[in-house]
Design a protein around this motif. Structure first.
Motif, short mmCIF file in Angstrom:
data_model
loop_
_atom_site.label_atom_id
_atom_site.label_comp_id
_atom_site.label_asym_id
_atom_site.label_seq_id
_atom_site.Cartn_x
_atom_site.Cartn_y
_atom_site.Cartn_z
N PRO A 149 0.88 -1.06 0.01
CA PRO A 149 0.09 0.03 -0.06
C PRO A 149 0.89 1.25 0.18
CG PRO A 149 -1.15 -1.49 1.62
CD PRO A 149 0.26 -2.01 1.09
N GLU A 150 1.82 1.43 0.77
CA GLU A 150 2.80 2.66 0.64
C GLU A 150 3.39 2.94 -0.79
OE1 GLU A 150 7.13 3.40 2.56
OE2 GLU A 150 5.37 3.65 4.07
N VAL A 151 3.80 1.78 -1.50
CA VAL A 151 4.37 2.01 -2.83
C VAL A 151 3.09 2.56 -3.84
CG1 VAL A 151 5.00 0.67 -4.57
CG2 VAL A 151 5.96 0.25 -2.49
N PHE A 152 2.02 1.87 -3.57
CA PHE A 152 0.82 2.33 -4.38
C PHE A 152 0.68 3.82 -3.96
CE2 PHE A 152 -0.71 -2.16 -3.62
CZ PHE A 152 -0.02 -2.73 -4.90
N ALA A 153 0.80 4.41 -2.85
CA ALA A 153 0.50 5.45 -2.28
C ALA A 153 1.50 6.43 -3.08
CB ALA A 153 0.41 5.65 -0.82
N LEU A 154 2.74 6.09 -3.11
CA LEU A 154 4.13 6.96 -3.70
C LEU A 154 3.98 7.01 -5.06
CD1 LEU A 154 6.41 6.20 -0.80
CD2 LEU A 154 4.98 8.13 -0.76
N ASN A 155 3.14 6.14 -5.72
CA ASN A 155 3.62 5.92 -7.15
C ASN A 155 2.04 5.54 -7.90
OD1 ASN A 155 6.62 5.47 -7.62
ND2 ASN A 155 6.03 4.28 -5.74
N ARG B 130 -6.56 6.35 -10.22
CA ARG B 130 -7.14 5.05 -9.92
C ARG B 130 -6.29 4.42 -9.06
NH1 ARG B 130 -10.94 7.49 -11.31
NH2 ARG B 130 -12.33 7.02 -12.98
N SER B 131 -6.52 4.33 -7.98
CA SER B 131 -5.50 3.82 -6.84
C SER B 131 -5.49 2.26 -6.68
CB SER B 131 -5.99 4.30 -5.41
OG SER B 131 -5.72 5.70 -5.19
N ILE B 132 -4.41 1.83 -6.48
CA ILE B 132 -4.24 0.46 -6.62
C ILE B 132 -4.44 -0.18 -5.30
CG2 ILE B 132 -2.77 -1.83 -6.98
CD1 ILE B 132 -1.46 0.06 -9.02
N GLN B 133 -5.49 -1.16 -5.05
CA GLN B 133 -5.82 -1.78 -3.65
C GLN B 133 -4.59 -2.71 -3.17
OE1 GLN B 133 -9.25 -4.83 -2.32
NE2 GLN B 133 -10.00 -2.68 -2.64
N LYS B 134 -4.61 -3.89 -4.18
CA LYS B 134 -3.69 -4.99 -3.71
C LYS B 134 -3.27 -5.62 -4.95
CE LYS B 134 -7.44 -8.13 -3.02
NZ LYS B 134 -8.31 -8.98 -2.27
N VAL B 135 -2.09 -6.55 -4.66
CA VAL B 135 -1.36 -7.56 -5.67
C VAL B 135 -2.19 -8.74 -5.46
CG1 VAL B 135 0.28 -8.87 -6.65
CG2 VAL B 135 0.46 -6.30 -5.89
N ASN B 136 -2.83 -9.43 -6.56
CA ASN B 136 -3.31 -10.87 -6.44
C ASN B 136 -2.44 -11.83 -6.53
OD1 ASN B 136 -6.09 -9.87 -5.66
ND2 ASN B 136 -6.17 -9.06 -7.96
N ASP B 137 -2.62 -13.13 -6.34
CA ASP B 137 -1.70 -14.25 -6.68
C ASP B 137 -1.46 -14.52 -8.05
OD1 ASP B 137 -1.62 -14.70 -3.66
OD2 ASP B 137 -3.08 -16.21 -3.83
N ASP B 138 -2.17 -14.12 -9.00
CA ASP B 138 -2.07 -14.38 -10.37
C ASP B 138 -1.40 -13.07 -11.14
OD1 ASP B 138 -4.18 -12.50 -10.13
OD2 ASP B 138 -5.55 -13.52 -11.46
N LEU B 139 -0.86 -12.34 -10.25
CA LEU B 139 -0.10 -11.05 -10.60
C LEU B 139 -1.29 -9.78 -11.36
CD1 LEU B 139 3.17 -12.30 -11.96
CD2 LEU B 139 2.62 -11.33 -9.77
N SER B 140 -2.32 -9.88 -10.90
CA SER B 140 -3.25 -9.02 -11.45
C SER B 140 -3.43 -7.97 -10.30
CB SER B 140 -4.86 -9.66 -11.47
OG SER B 140 -5.22 -10.09 -10.34
N LEU B 141 -3.80 -6.94 -10.53
CA LEU B 141 -4.11 -5.70 -9.54
C LEU B 141 -5.42 -5.25 -9.36
CD1 LEU B 141 -1.30 -3.32 -10.92
CD2 LEU B 141 -1.30 -4.92 -8.99
N THR B 142 -6.00 -5.42 -7.97
CA THR B 142 -7.08 -4.81 -7.96
C THR B 142 -7.09 -3.45 -7.59
OG1 THR B 142 -8.13 -7.03 -7.17
CG2 THR B 142 -9.30 -5.24 -6.25
#
Length: 381
Positions: A249-255, A268-280
């Motif tokens: 989350p900190e990386v997403f906030a800064l980038n 469009r803020s990123i919430q998380k990385v999923n196991d299949d390398l998709s982004l929510t």
């Protein structure tokens, strides 16, 4: 000093103690409505019982947070509240219990009912003297269509708000109305007032040249599988120059990344990385949109300038209801001394509110902004 609203907060983790402290600070025969923002760490069923008992004769609404903003600045694990005096504020509450089933006719029905009830005890003409605050389940993935419908039904009534959080656990977020906490729900608050006010939004981000094209996505789930025809997390990590394993989350906030609509960029803020390398994501994404990498400016200077400009226009504020993206708070924590400086700025400008999982403005669901309403003094009319 405030003449038509009063603020309160408690840092106590003990529910009865916390609610009693709120009640003591808000105690007034003029109290007509209470708006609160609370940590999701509380036992919400017990908190609801305590709030209903303490404020049995006053309508209450609120939501859980990813951090609270109190009269003393930032807080965590606390409850922050505002009490509105009935002489200067009429506040009507609408509850949407099933966001996924919400439609434009339902939105019109909600708005018509709120306006009708407000007219029964309005303190000023509805037109030009009213605004709407929306509090939505921040993990519902339903914000966009609810907000678009509501905005269409509201017409010229300005509206803003925030999506409820849960201290970044990303499991359950709640809104409160009609005596209970709800999930999958939205609370719509119509404020009618004889005070000056101005709804606003601001952010400190500027566009760079790097682009990411969404080439595979699940729109309904806000999940991006591919960026530039590569695994989404892998391509995003490549662009910002780190390993996928370092994404958090900190990386997403800064980038941050943003989509351009008209001449404006909306994060469009990123919430998380999923196991299949998709982004929510926290906001709407779909195939074909272009995400632009954004550069961070001076968040503190931007917020100072915006609040000062509004206060110069409408005069000394009684308070500001603030919906501040939790990613901004994470950014402030990353810069030495900035968290304390930001907290002090919020205190200086009498901001009360919460850190959100998304902000709302005129029918849009946006990220990484500070969005709210500055409430000035009672008008002379």
């Amino acid at each position: 000093m405030p003449t038509s609203a009063i603020t309160a907060y408690s840092n106590s983790s003990h529910i009865v103690t916390a609610v009693n402290e709120l009640k003591e600070q808000l105690c007034s025969p003029e109290l007509g409505f209470v708006l609160f923002f609370c940590s999701a760490e509380y036992d919400l069923d017990k908190l609801a019982t305590a709030l209903n008992y303490a404020f049995y004769d006053v309508n209450i609404a609120g939501c859980t947070t990813a951090g609270e903003i109190t009269a003393q600045g930032y807080a965590q694990g606390a409850i922050s509240a505002i009490g509105f005096y009935r002489e200067h504020f009429s506040v009507e509450v609408g509850l949407v219990e099933a966001m996924e089933q919400f439609s434009l006719p339902q939105a019109q029905n909600v708005v018509d009912k709120l306006i009708r009830k407000s007219r029964e005890r309005q303190v000023a003409p509805i037109v030009g003297n009213s605004f709407v605050l929306t509090l939505l389940d921040g993990l519902s993935v339903q914000e966009e269509h609810v907000l678009v419908s509501l905005n269409a039904a509201l017409g010229n009534i300005p509206n803003f708000g925030g999506s409820a959080g849960d201290d970044i656990h990303l499991t359950n977020t709640h809104v409160f109305a009609n005596g209970s906490f709800h999930t999958g729900a939205a609370v719509v608050l119509l404020f009618n007032t004889d005070c000056e006010f101005q709804v606003f939004t601001t952010h400190h981000l500027k566009s760079l040249s790097e682009k990411l094209v969404v080439t595979a996505a699940d729109r309904d789930g806000r999940r991006v599988y591919e960026l530039n025809a590569e695994p989404a997390a892998q391509e995003y990590a490549r662009m910002i120059g780190i390993a996928v394993e370092e994404l958090n989350p900190e990386v997403f906030a800064l980038n941050p990344v943003a989509v351009k609509i008209g001449e404006e960029f909306y994060v469009r803020s990123i919430q998380k990385v999923n196991d299949d390398l998709s982004l929510t994501f926290y906001c709407a994404v779909e195939n074909g949109i272009v995400l632009t990498r954004m550069e961070r400016g001076d968040m503190l200077a931007d917020l100072t300038q915006q609040l000062s400009r509004i206060e110069e226009k409408i005069g000394e504020p009684q308070l500001t209801i603030g919906c501040d993206c939790f990613l901004r708070r994470l950014e402030a924590q990353h810069i030495p001394g900035r968290y304390q400086e930001t907290s002090a700025l919020l205190k200086k400008h009498r901001v009360i509110g919460f850190n959100t999982y998304g902000e709302h403005l005129e029918g849009m669901h946006i990220n990484q902004t500070f969005t709210g309403v500055v409430i000035g003094q009672v008008t002379d009319d």
